[in-house]
Design an enzyme around this catalytic site. Sequence first.
Site, short mmCIF file in Angstrom:
data_model
loop_
_atom_site.label_atom_id
_atom_site.label_comp_id
_atom_site.label_asym_id
_atom_site.label_seq_id
_atom_site.Cartn_x
_atom_site.Cartn_y
_atom_site.Cartn_z
N THR A 47 0.49 -1.42 0.11
CA THR A 47 0.56 -0.56 -0.08
C THR A 47 0.34 1.27 -0.41
O THR A 47 2.04 1.22 0.54
CB THR A 47 -0.72 0.06 0.98
OG1 THR A 47 -1.56 1.69 1.53
CG2 THR A 47 0.40 -0.21 2.10
N ASP A 48 0.41 2.86 -0.63
CA ASP A 48 0.73 3.68 -0.45
C ASP A 48 1.59 4.28 1.01
O ASP A 48 1.69 4.77 1.55
CB ASP A 48 0.44 4.66 -0.91
CG ASP A 48 -1.55 5.45 -0.65
OD1 ASP A 48 -1.88 3.71 -0.21
OD2 ASP A 48 -2.20 5.74 -1.90
N GLU A 49 0.47 3.60 1.75
CA GLU A 49 0.44 3.95 3.11
C GLU A 49 1.75 3.61 3.82
O GLU A 49 1.96 4.24 5.00
CB GLU A 49 -0.61 3.44 4.03
CG GLU A 49 -2.19 3.80 3.27
CD GLU A 49 -3.48 3.51 3.89
OE1 GLU A 49 -3.88 3.57 5.50
OE2 GLU A 49 -4.42 2.96 3.71
N TYR A 68 -1.74 -0.47 11.13
CA TYR A 68 -1.99 -1.47 9.73
C TYR A 68 -0.43 -1.28 9.09
O TYR A 68 0.35 -1.77 8.04
CB TYR A 68 -3.13 -0.73 9.38
CG TYR A 68 -3.05 -0.97 7.74
CD1 TYR A 68 -3.32 -2.51 6.52
CD2 TYR A 68 -3.18 0.10 6.49
CE1 TYR A 68 -3.64 -3.24 5.56
CE2 TYR A 68 -3.48 -1.11 5.05
CZ TYR A 68 -3.28 -2.07 4.37
OH TYR A 68 -3.53 -1.81 3.35
N LYS A 106 2.44 -3.19 7.27
CA LYS A 106 2.13 -3.48 5.40
C LYS A 106 4.37 -3.26 5.74
O LYS A 106 4.66 -3.68 4.82
CB LYS A 106 1.35 -3.01 4.56
CG LYS A 106 -0.01 -3.06 5.40
CD LYS A 106 -0.51 -4.30 4.23
CE LYS A 106 -0.08 -4.35 3.46
NZ LYS A 106 -0.32 -5.90 2.13
P1 NAD Z 1 -9.75 -7.53 1.95
O1 NAD Z 1 -9.96 -7.44 3.77
O2 NAD Z 1 -10.59 -6.71 1.74
O3 NAD Z 1 -9.14 -9.20 1.93
C1 NAD Z 1 -8.15 -9.25 2.32
C2 NAD Z 1 -8.22 -10.72 2.06
O4 NAD Z 1 -7.44 -12.11 3.20
C3 NAD Z 1 -9.71 -11.72 2.88
O5 NAD Z 1 -10.42 -12.47 1.49
C4 NAD Z 1 -9.79 -12.30 3.61
O6 NAD Z 1 -9.93 -13.73 4.62
C5 NAD Z 1 -7.97 -12.27 3.68
N1 NAD Z 1 -7.11 -13.21 4.59
C6 NAD Z 1 -6.97 -12.28 5.76
N2 NAD Z 1 -6.05 -12.73 6.64
C7 NAD Z 1 -5.60 -14.44 6.05
C8 NAD Z 1 -4.77 -15.23 6.83
N3 NAD Z 1 -3.96 -14.69 8.32
N4 NAD Z 1 -4.36 -15.39 5.66
C9 NAD Z 1 -4.96 -16.47 4.58
N5 NAD Z 1 -5.82 -15.08 4.44
C10 NAD Z 1 -6.84 -14.28 4.98
O7 NAD Z 1 -8.68 -6.68 1.64
P2 NAD Z 1 -8.07 -6.04 0.53
O8 NAD Z 1 -8.86 -4.02 0.39
O9 NAD Z 1 -9.06 -6.20 -1.23
O10 NAD Z 1 -6.20 -5.78 0.28
C11 NAD Z 1 -5.95 -6.58 -0.40
C12 NAD Z 1 -4.15 -6.11 -0.58
O11 NAD Z 1 -4.15 -5.01 -1.27
C13 NAD Z 1 -4.03 -6.52 0.91
O12 NAD Z 1 -2.55 -6.85 1.03
C14 NAD Z 1 -3.75 -4.43 0.99
O13 NAD Z 1 -3.06 -4.35 1.77
C15 NAD Z 1 -4.15 -4.08 0.01
N6 NAD Z 1 -4.17 -3.06 -0.85
C16 NAD Z 1 -5.37 -2.33 -0.59
C17 NAD Z 1 -5.43 -1.64 -0.96
C18 NAD Z 1 -7.13 -0.64 -0.64
O14 NAD Z 1 -7.63 0.21 -1.58
N7 NAD Z 1 -8.18 -1.89 -0.23
C19 NAD Z 1 -4.79 -0.66 -1.24
C20 NAD Z 1 -2.99 -0.43 -1.39
C21 NAD Z 1 -3.02 -2.05 -1.71
P1 TYD Z 2 -11.08 3.92 4.13
O1 TYD Z 2 -11.80 3.93 2.94
O2 TYD Z 2 -10.76 3.56 5.23
O3 TYD Z 2 -9.34 3.56 3.66
P2 TYD Z 2 -7.96 4.02 4.36
O4 TYD Z 2 -7.62 4.44 6.09
O5 TYD Z 2 -7.07 3.01 4.13
O6 TYD Z 2 -7.26 5.80 3.30
O7 TYD Z 2 -10.72 5.42 4.71
C1 TYD Z 2 -10.41 6.30 3.76
C2 TYD Z 2 -10.26 8.43 4.14
O8 TYD Z 2 -12.06 8.05 4.38
C3 TYD Z 2 -9.58 7.51 5.37
O9 TYD Z 2 -9.46 9.13 5.36
C4 TYD Z 2 -10.60 7.58 6.90
C5 TYD Z 2 -12.07 8.37 5.96
N1 TYD Z 2 -13.40 7.86 6.23
C6 TYD Z 2 -14.70 7.96 7.23
O10 TYD Z 2 -14.19 9.51 7.11
N2 TYD Z 2 -15.59 7.95 7.20
C7 TYD Z 2 -15.48 6.92 7.59
O11 TYD Z 2 -16.72 6.06 7.94
C8 TYD Z 2 -14.25 5.34 6.76
C9 TYD Z 2 -14.53 4.28 7.28
C10 TYD Z 2 -13.44 6.18 6.79
#
Ligand code: NAD
Ligand code: TYD
Length: 362
Positions: free
Chosen positions: A141-143, A166, A170
């Site tokens: 992630t960019d975070e 988180y 990561k």
């Molecule tokens: P998500 O929470 O929707 O899905 C995570 C999946 O991982 C789920 O299916 C869960 O069952 C599985 N999981 C959790 N713990 C596990 C374990 N111990 N063993 C096996 N499986 C397990 O997450 P997402 O939003 O789809 O993110 C996927 C990846 O992309 C993550 O690594 C996250 O850090 C990265 N990412 C997400 C975002 C975003 O905006 N959602 C952005 C950048 C990077």
């Molecule tokens: P989120 O979807 O949780 O992603 P991330 O924290 O990984 O960027 O949140 C996106 C942005 O929205 C973040 O700045 C937190 C804000 N946010 C709210 O203002 N209200 C909400 O209910 C949630 C879930 C997030």
Amino acid sequence: MTHDYKQFKRRIIITGGAGFIGSHTVRHFVKKYPDYLIINFDKLTYAGNLENLRDIENYPNYVFVKGDVADEDIVRETMEKYHVDSIIHLAAESHVDRSIFNPMEFVRTNVVGTVTLLNVARHLWEKWDDIENPLFYHISTDEVYGSLGKEGKFTEKTPYDPRSPYSASKASSDHFVRAYHHTYGMPVLITNCSNNYGPYQFPEKLIPLVALHFAEEKPVPVYGTGENVRDWLYVEDHAKAIDTVFHKGKIGETYNIGAENEWRNIDIVHKIGQLVDQFLGRPQGYYEKFITFVKDRPGHDFRYALDTTKIRTELGWKPEMPFEQGLRKTIEWYLTNKEWLDRVRSGEYMKYYQQQYAERLK
Ligand code: NAD
Ligand code: TYD
């Protein structure tokens, strides 16, 4: 269904394939590459929903394995059974708010789980001499880069400065992946992506949560003053970027993935409100009374923004979905897929594995 792994050109584990980005990535690979065996390896936590993959679950090049990435035995067993040559690692605990309440689960899955996968893969790939191009591709992630002020962007060279449990977990996993490359010559790739949006995202994240609360006339919680900025990418564009990096990325490299599409939370909230009102045929501005400013998230990162020059120029990837169109499509998806939503909210989706898989796998 049994699979003779020798029939397949590549045998790829995608971890976290039942999650949001994972399910789009699994679908993309299963449909586009019938000669690859795609093994969706997922623990099925609250965020894992196999119903996301109903449309492809009977494809001959798809297998589901229920397993924990931190469980060395099942990881080894799965790799051996399918003679796995690549891992695309998405499994993670992914929600910042949950990491504030329960950091240990993030350490266990995101850090210990990643190192477990690295370890097992390293030992097997060193032993197997018939695999030409093994690959450990880690999705991050960019975070990890920290928080920006009003100006500037993160590049692949920006020093890590994670600030939530988180992002710290990561960042730690990214460091381990690089350490395995430098120490053991493990063939790795890392990508750091910005915020994703689209169908099948668990409705605890900003975009689905806001859309549903507006539609249901519930308070829409905006943290702090809503001025925090995120860079939003349509999830299918992320899946395509993963495909590009998997096939064209240079081993040992890191690539940023993002749409260079920055929005203040409050502006996105208004946009979603307008789309929901339009979709439901409500009077203009009806949504506004539901916006509720709430206590800020502790340590809330102000702004993320990515410089994506490297992936665009070196690998030729760029996002395809215009934001207006992607957001409209996403809102409409959440407001029309009532069955999916009801099953997520009631917890029924968690029984799907038992109903569909456990019998067949006996
Ligand atoms: P998500 O929470 O929707 O899905 C995570 C999946 O991982 C789920 O299916 C869960 O069952 C599985 N999981 C959790 N713990 C596990 C374990 N111990 N063993 C096996 N499986 C397990 O997450 P997402 O939003 O789809 O993110 C996927 C990846 O992309 C993550 O690594 C996250 O850090 C990265 N990412 C997400 C975002 C975003 O905006 N959602 C952005 C950048 C990077
Ligand atoms: P989120 O979807 O949780 O992603 P991330 O924290 O990984 O960027 O949140 C996106 C942005 O929205 C973040 O700045 C937190 C804000 N946010 C709210 O203002 N209200 C909400 O209910 C949630 C879930 C997030």
